[in-house]
Design an enzyme around this catalytic site. Structure first.
Site, PDB file in Angstrom:
ATOM      1  N   CYS A  76       0.856  -1.194   0.000  1.00 24.86           N
ATOM      2  CA  CYS A  76       0.000   0.000   0.000  1.00 24.86           C
ATOM      3  C   CYS A  76       0.887   1.236   0.000  1.00 24.86           C
ATOM      4  O   CYS A  76       1.865   1.280   0.750  1.00 24.86           O
ATOM      5  CB  CYS A  76      -0.883  -0.036   1.253  1.00 24.86           C
ATOM      6  SG  CYS A  76      -1.983   1.374   1.404  1.00 24.86           S
ATOM      7  N   HIS A  85     -10.139   1.276   1.940  1.00 26.98           N
ATOM      8  CA  HIS A  85      -9.653   2.600   2.363  1.00 26.98           C
ATOM      9  C   HIS A  85     -10.812   3.548   2.643  1.00 26.98           C
ATOM     10  O   HIS A  85     -10.696   4.458   3.466  1.00 26.98           O
ATOM     11  CB  HIS A  85      -8.767   3.216   1.277  1.00 26.98           C
ATOM     12  CG  HIS A  85      -7.342   2.734   1.290  1.00 26.98           C
ATOM     13  ND1 HIS A  85      -6.487   2.976   2.341  1.00 26.98           N
ATOM     14  CD2 HIS A  85      -6.614   2.063   0.367  1.00 26.98           C
ATOM     15  CE1 HIS A  85      -5.289   2.458   2.057  1.00 26.98           C
ATOM     16  NE2 HIS A  85      -5.344   1.889   0.864  1.00 26.98           N
ATOM     17  N   GLU A 110      -8.731  -1.153  -2.311  1.00 29.35           N
ATOM     18  CA  GLU A 110      -9.002   0.289  -2.451  1.00 29.35           C
ATOM     19  C   GLU A 110     -10.300   0.675  -1.753  1.00 29.35           C
ATOM     20  O   GLU A 110     -10.366   1.708  -1.088  1.00 29.35           O
ATOM     21  CB  GLU A 110      -9.030   0.699  -3.928  1.00 29.35           C
ATOM     22  CG  GLU A 110      -7.721   0.505  -4.680  1.00 29.35           C
ATOM     23  CD  GLU A 110      -6.496   1.008  -3.939  1.00 29.35           C
ATOM     24  OE1 GLU A 110      -6.600   2.015  -3.207  1.00 29.35           O
ATOM     25  OE2 GLU A 110      -5.436   0.379  -4.060  1.00 29.35           O
TER      26      GLU A 110
HETATM   27 NI    NI Z   1      -3.672   0.988  -0.027  1.00 31.98          NI
END
Ligand code: NI
Length: 190
Positions: free
Chosen positions: A107, A153, A150
């Protein structure tokens, strides 16, 4: 366009739930997406979520390069093939079946590190685009993994909190060196 600063593990924006986008076609969203694309390319990532650039909105970007596609030889966009740069606004994910698989993830907000993370093998995902369109796809393998990473997040979830075994967390350089050595040992052993 501009290269934006990427928030790193420990910054509170990364653990907050991001807000839905009211108007995906607003010029400010188009600018954000363009800046995110430039930032992701500069950092050498394959995905980026708006909270990673200090914007608490439900916007993600990703692509699947040919070397990560399940079937690199098929045309871009075909099942299992490479996936072009895709922006999802207010995305939703549904797993298809219960099967999960462990694989390495990294990440941009946790620079230098990598670890094994279980993810659903197959998913369906939907999201809006800055052009006002709808993306509605099924995905598996790395494609399904990057979308799950993603979208996590947007709910304040980093991959390290999804890991089944924290013992696999390590620096990319060290793990690549160890794996290269293991491969050499296997080849030597015949
Ligand atoms: Ni990430």
């Amino acid at each position: 366009m501009a290269i934006l600063k990427i928030a790193r593990l420990g910054h509170p924006i990364l653990s907050r739930r991001a807000a839905p986008v009211d108007d995906p076609t607003a010029p400010a969203i188009a600018r954000l997406v363009a800046d995110m694309a430039e930032t992701m390319a500069d950092a050498g990532g394959v995905g980026l979520a708006a909270p990673q650039v200090h914007v608490g909105l439900r916007v993600v970007l990703f692509f699947v390069p040919p070397n990560r596609a399940a079937a690199p030889q098929v045309a871009q966009g075909a099942p299992g093939g490479p996936v072009p740069l895709t922006c999802l606004i207010n995305p939703r994910i549904e797993p298809i079946g219960d099967a999960t698989r462990d694989d390495w993830e990294a990440c941009l907000s946790v620079p230098g590190l990598t670890g094994m993370v279980p993810r659903f093998t197959r998913i369906r995902y939907r999201g809006l685009t800055p052009a006002g369109g709808l993306v509605d796809r099924e995905a598996e393998g790395f494609h399904a993994r990057v979308v799950q990473h993603e979208c996590d997040h947007l709910d304040g979830m980093l991959y390290v909190r999804r890991m089944g075994d924290l013992a696999t967390l390590g620096f990319v350089e060290e793990i690549q060196r160890t794996r290269a050595q293991q491969r050499a040992d296997i080849e030597e052993a015949g």
